[in-house]
Design a protein around this motif. Sequence first.
Motif, short mmCIF file in Angstrom:
data_model
loop_
_atom_site.label_atom_id
_atom_site.label_comp_id
_atom_site.label_asym_id
_atom_site.label_seq_id
_atom_site.Cartn_x
_atom_site.Cartn_y
_atom_site.Cartn_z
N GLU A 219 -45.69 17.07 -4.58
CA GLU A 219 -45.09 18.24 -5.22
C GLU A 219 -46.00 19.46 -5.09
OE1 GLU A 219 -42.24 18.86 -6.75
OE2 GLU A 219 -41.29 16.88 -6.89
N ARG A 220 -47.31 19.24 -5.13
CA ARG A 220 -48.27 20.35 -5.06
C ARG A 220 -48.25 21.03 -3.69
NH1 ARG A 220 -53.32 16.79 -7.43
NH2 ARG A 220 -52.12 15.76 -9.10
N PHE A 221 -47.69 20.34 -2.71
CA PHE A 221 -47.66 20.88 -1.35
C PHE A 221 -46.24 21.25 -0.92
CE2 PHE A 221 -51.35 18.12 -1.77
CZ PHE A 221 -52.36 18.96 -1.33
N GLY A 222 -45.39 21.48 -1.91
CA GLY A 222 -44.05 21.95 -1.61
C GLY A 222 -43.08 20.90 -1.14
N VAL A 223 -43.35 19.64 -1.47
CA VAL A 223 -42.49 18.53 -1.04
C VAL A 223 -41.87 17.87 -2.26
CG1 VAL A 223 -42.37 16.33 0.17
CG2 VAL A 223 -43.91 18.12 1.01
N SER A 224 -40.54 17.82 -2.31
CA SER A 224 -39.82 17.14 -3.38
C SER A 224 -39.27 15.83 -2.83
CB SER A 224 -38.68 18.02 -3.89
OG SER A 224 -37.93 17.34 -4.87
N THR A 225 -39.62 14.72 -3.49
CA THR A 225 -39.27 13.39 -2.98
C THR A 225 -38.32 12.67 -3.93
OG1 THR A 225 -41.46 13.21 -1.93
CG2 THR A 225 -40.19 11.17 -2.19
N ARG A 226 -37.28 12.10 -3.36
CA ARG A 226 -36.45 11.14 -4.09
C ARG A 226 -36.61 9.80 -3.39
NH1 ARG A 226 -30.82 14.12 -6.05
NH2 ARG A 226 -31.82 16.02 -6.85
N THR A 227 -36.91 8.77 -4.16
CA THR A 227 -37.19 7.45 -3.59
C THR A 227 -36.03 6.50 -3.85
OG1 THR A 227 -39.56 7.79 -4.01
CG2 THR A 227 -38.83 5.54 -3.52
N LEU A 228 -35.50 5.94 -2.77
CA LEU A 228 -34.43 4.94 -2.87
C LEU A 228 -35.04 3.57 -3.03
CD1 LEU A 228 -31.39 4.12 -2.62
CD2 LEU A 228 -31.80 3.88 -0.16
N VAL A 229 -34.66 2.87 -4.09
CA VAL A 229 -35.18 1.53 -4.37
C VAL A 229 -34.02 0.61 -4.73
CG1 VAL A 229 -37.50 2.22 -5.10
CG2 VAL A 229 -35.65 2.24 -6.76
N PRO A 230 -34.20 -0.70 -4.49
CA PRO A 230 -33.15 -1.65 -4.89
C PRO A 230 -32.99 -1.69 -6.41
CG PRO A 230 -34.66 -2.64 -3.29
CD PRO A 230 -35.30 -1.36 -3.76
N GLY A 231 -31.78 -2.01 -6.86
CA GLY A 231 -31.50 -2.07 -8.28
C GLY A 231 -31.90 -3.40 -8.89
N TYR A 232 -33.21 -3.63 -8.99
CA TYR A 232 -33.71 -4.82 -9.67
C TYR A 232 -33.39 -4.70 -11.18
CZ TYR A 232 -36.59 -4.93 -5.41
OH TYR A 232 -37.03 -4.92 -4.13
N PRO A 233 -33.39 -5.82 -11.91
CA PRO A 233 -33.04 -5.76 -13.34
C PRO A 233 -33.86 -4.75 -14.14
CG PRO A 233 -33.06 -8.03 -12.59
CD PRO A 233 -33.56 -7.21 -11.44
N SER A 234 -35.16 -4.66 -13.86
CA SER A 234 -36.01 -3.75 -14.62
C SER A 234 -35.60 -2.29 -14.43
CB SER A 234 -37.48 -3.94 -14.20
OG SER A 234 -37.65 -3.70 -12.81
#
Length: 476
Positions: free
Chosen positions: A31-46
Amino acid sequence: MQTLAVASEIYPLVKTGGLADVTGALPKVMERFGVSTRTLVPGYPSLLALARLHPPLLEFDDLLGHRAFLRHLEIEGLSLFVLDAPALYERDGGPYVDGNGVDHPDNWKRFAVLCLAAAEIASGVMPGWKPDLVHLHDWQAALTAVYMRNMQCKVPTLLTIHNIAFQGQFSAEVLPEIGLPPDVFTTDCLEYFGDICYLKGGLTTTDHITVVSPTYAREILSPAFGMGLDGVLRGRIDCLDGIVNGIDGDIWNPATDPYLPFRYDVRSLRRKKQNKAMLLERFGLDAGAGPLFSTVTRITWQKGMDMLAEVADEIFHWGGRLIVLGQGDHEIEAALKCAAQRFPGKMAVSIGYNEPTAHLLHGGSDSIIQPSRFEPCGLTQLYALRYGCVPVVARTGGLSETIIDANDAALSARAATGFQFHPVTADGLRQAIRRAARSYRDQRDWTRLQTQAMRANYGWERSAETYAALYRRLIN
C-alpha cells in the motif's frame, strides 16, 4: 494500481507455513508504494464464518461443475475475496490434508477451481473491478496463468515460487475435468513425465517468475535443486528474479509481542533470560548454564531434521538443552522422540504447530537451529534475528544470504549474526553447534552477537519496493 493475489493460505486466518506469512504481510506494505491488493483464497471454514456475514459479490454458476459464490472480507488490514464452494473447501483437516494427514484426493480440482475463478476475475467478470496485474503464489495458484492464456486474457501475471519441491503433479486423466483443451498437454505447458504439473503450467505461461531469494534463483537452475523443473527455468531465465522475503515487524517484535511473558528490546535483553526460565519449566527441562537451542520447522528431510536427531548429543555435551516444535515425517518424528527419551530433562519434542509457542521459543531460546538441505528463503531465521535468538543455519538458499557467519572477520567488524555450516551434513551441523556452544561461554561476546542480530533489518520495505517496480514494468 489494482492487483489480484491468488493464494491457498494467508496469515492470520489460515497458515501451514511461511507462504501464509508472506501473503498476509506483503499486501499491507505494498500500500505504501501505491499498490492495492485483493487476495483470492479458498473458503475454508475459518474464513467462511466471517465472510458469510456479508452478501456475495458474485455467483459462479459452473466452476468445473460447482456452484460458488465470491464474498468480500476486510480483516487485519487485508482485503480478501473468499471463494465460497462448500463441497470443495468446507471440510475437516487442513488446506491440503484431511484430519489424518492424508492429501485430500480432489486437491487437483479444489485448486483448479480456485485458479479458474481467479482467471474469470482477471478477465473482468466482476462489475466495477478488474486487476491491473495478477500475482500467483505457488502451485495452488499457478494454473491461473494457463486459464488466462486459454481465455486470451491479456492482464499480466507474476508467479512466485516459495518452494519448488511442491509442484501440484496429478494424473493426466484429470485433464478433461479441469476444463482445458488437449493442446495444453505438451512439454511446453502442462505435460510432466506423463502427468500434468500445475506449477510447470504456470512457469511456462506466466509473464514473469520470482523466487524468494537471489541464491535460490541460481540454485534452482541446477538439477540438484530444480526438482525436475530446472530445464524449464533455464528456458525462462530472462524473466526470473530472486527477491528476499521480509517479516512483519508488528507481529514479530519482542518489545510488544503478546505471547511473551517478559517483553524486551536491545536495551533490556536481560529479560530474555526470564522467558528462557519459563520455557525450560514449561517443557520439563532441567536448568543449566548452557545454551537453550530450539527449532520451529516442518519435521522433514528437506529441513534436515534427521540430522538434528543424529547429532543432538552434541548439544548436551556442552551443557545445552533442545526443544523441537513441528510436525511432518513420522519416521523423523519418531527418531527425535527417541533422542528425547535418551536424554530426559535435556530435550523435549512437541509435535504440531502452535503460533504462541513459536513466539515463546524465539523469545526464550538462545539459539535456533535450521539445518535445511535446501531453503528457498526461510522466515524462521529472520524471526529469530529479531528476537536475539542466534541462528545456526546451513549455507544454502536464503539462509546463506540473511545470516552473516560469525567468522573472525565478521566478529572483528561486529557484523556477525549467526553461524553457517557447509557441507550440509550431520558432521557439518555438529561442528556448527560446537561453535555456537563455545561462543555462548563468553557472555559478553554472545550478548554482542544477539544485539547485532536484533539490529539486522529484514522488514518488507525494500522487497516491497522491488515488487512494486516489477509490477509497474510488467503493466507497462
